[in-house]
Scaffold this motif. Structure first.
Motif, PDB file in Angstrom:
ATOM      1  N   THR A 176       0.810  -1.224   0.000  1.00  0.00           N
ATOM      2  CA  THR A 176       0.000   0.000   0.000  1.00  0.00           C
ATOM      3  C   THR A 176       0.840   1.270   0.000  1.00  0.00           C
ATOM      4  N   VAL A 177       2.038   1.194   0.560  1.00  0.00           N
ATOM      5  CA  VAL A 177       2.924   2.364   0.587  1.00  0.00           C
ATOM      6  C   VAL A 177       4.094   2.202  -0.388  1.00  0.00           C
ATOM      7  N   VAL A 237      15.546  15.472  -3.377  1.00  0.00           N
ATOM      8  CA  VAL A 237      14.134  15.359  -2.978  1.00  0.00           C
ATOM      9  C   VAL A 237      13.731  13.891  -2.856  1.00  0.00           C
ATOM     10  N   LEU A 238      14.144  13.078  -3.838  1.00  0.00           N
ATOM     11  CA  LEU A 238      13.824  11.649  -3.807  1.00  0.00           C
ATOM     12  C   LEU A 238      14.416  10.978  -2.578  1.00  0.00           C
ATOM     13  N   TYR A 297      11.883   9.548   4.396  1.00  0.00           N
ATOM     14  CA  TYR A 297      10.659   9.853   5.152  1.00  0.00           C
ATOM     15  C   TYR A 297       9.727   8.638   5.181  1.00  0.00           C
ATOM     16  N   ILE A 298       9.615   7.957   4.049  1.00  0.00           N
ATOM     17  CA  ILE A 298       8.790   6.747   3.983  1.00  0.00           C
ATOM     18  C   ILE A 298       9.320   5.705   4.975  1.00  0.00           C
ATOM     19  N   MET A 334       8.357   6.715   8.491  1.00  0.00           N
ATOM     20  CA  MET A 334       6.938   6.558   8.763  1.00  0.00           C
ATOM     21  C   MET A 334       6.513   5.093   8.882  1.00  0.00           C
ATOM     22  N   THR A 335       7.107   4.229   8.068  1.00  0.00           N
ATOM     23  CA  THR A 335       6.678   2.823   8.049  1.00  0.00           C
ATOM     24  C   THR A 335       7.513   1.938   8.963  1.00  0.00           C
ATOM     25  N   ASP A 336       8.743   2.366   9.255  1.00  0.00           N
ATOM     26  CA  ASP A 336       9.652   1.573  10.084  1.00  0.00           C
ATOM     27  C   ASP A 336       9.843   0.174   9.514  1.00  0.00           C
TER      28      ASP A 336
END
Length: 203
Positions: free
Chosen positions: A59-60, A153-154, A160-161, A164-166
């Motif tokens: 999903t991510v 940026v990438l 960041y992903i 957030m998801t660890d």
């Protein structure tokens, strides 16, 4: 400097380009093993970063990869082609490969880079330092301001992903999706271009 880099790329054979790619990824994995030996308490501490039963992998990871590719495609349509000029390396790398070879290259790069940068470095040194190092190691983009900003940026986005998801598996899948799809597009855009050229010559 950029012209010199382009000349170097043009002088290399396809086999040499592939060799350098594989050697670079093997080096990153070796560095990961060395740093991991000192930074992780044990191997199980690293394996805990890979959560195989996590739905966010799809999903991510997959969705984020598709978003990145589509944003890139949009920018390629509206910006001058010079903005995406990396000296011809990506073109040389993917233009003659099969889909399975592109998948293998994408998997190797995704695993090698994500294990080192997100799994080892970001886990212990944080998002900012890791993202800067990740951008700088893609040195060929230093010759093109737009591509350098793009990779910065990438890098922060992937970092960041991960924050957030660890889950390291999420960013590995994300990275694979981006490299695989862009590689396939380079491969078949080249094939389509050759077909158009052949038709024109025939007529």
């Amino acid at each position: 400097m950029k012209n010199k880099y382009t000349d170097i790329v043009n002088e290399l054979t396809d086999r040499e380009i592939m060799f350098h790619l594989v050697a670079t990824q093997v080096l990153l994995i070796v560095i990961s093993l060395i740093l991991g030996f000192f930074l992780f308490d044990d191997l199980s501490s690293f394996w805990e970063l890979l959560k195989w039963d996590d739905a966010k992998v799809w999903t991510v990871g997959v969705v984020s990869g598709l978003v990145i590719v589509n944003v890139d495609l949009l920018l390629m349509r509206i910006l001058p082609s010079s903005f995406y000029d990396d000296g011809g390396l990506n073109q040389r790398l993917f233009q003659s490969k099969t889909v399975w070879q592109i998948a293998a290259i994408a998997a190797l790069v995704a695993i090698g880079e994500e294990v080192l940068f997100r799994g080892v470095l970001q886990t212990h040194f944080g998002l900012v330092i890791t993202s800067i190092i990740f951008a700088l190691i893609h040195y060929r983009y230093l010759f093109n301001l737009f591509l350098f900003i793009n990779i910065v940026v990438l890098s922060f986005f992937i970092g960041y992903i991960y924050e957030m998801t660890d889950n390291l598996l999420v960013t590995i899948v994300l990275h694979f999706i981006v490299d695989f799809l862009l590689g396939v597009m380079i491969r078949f855009s080249r094939k389509k271009s050759n077909q158009r050229g052949g038709k024109t010559n025939h007529e």
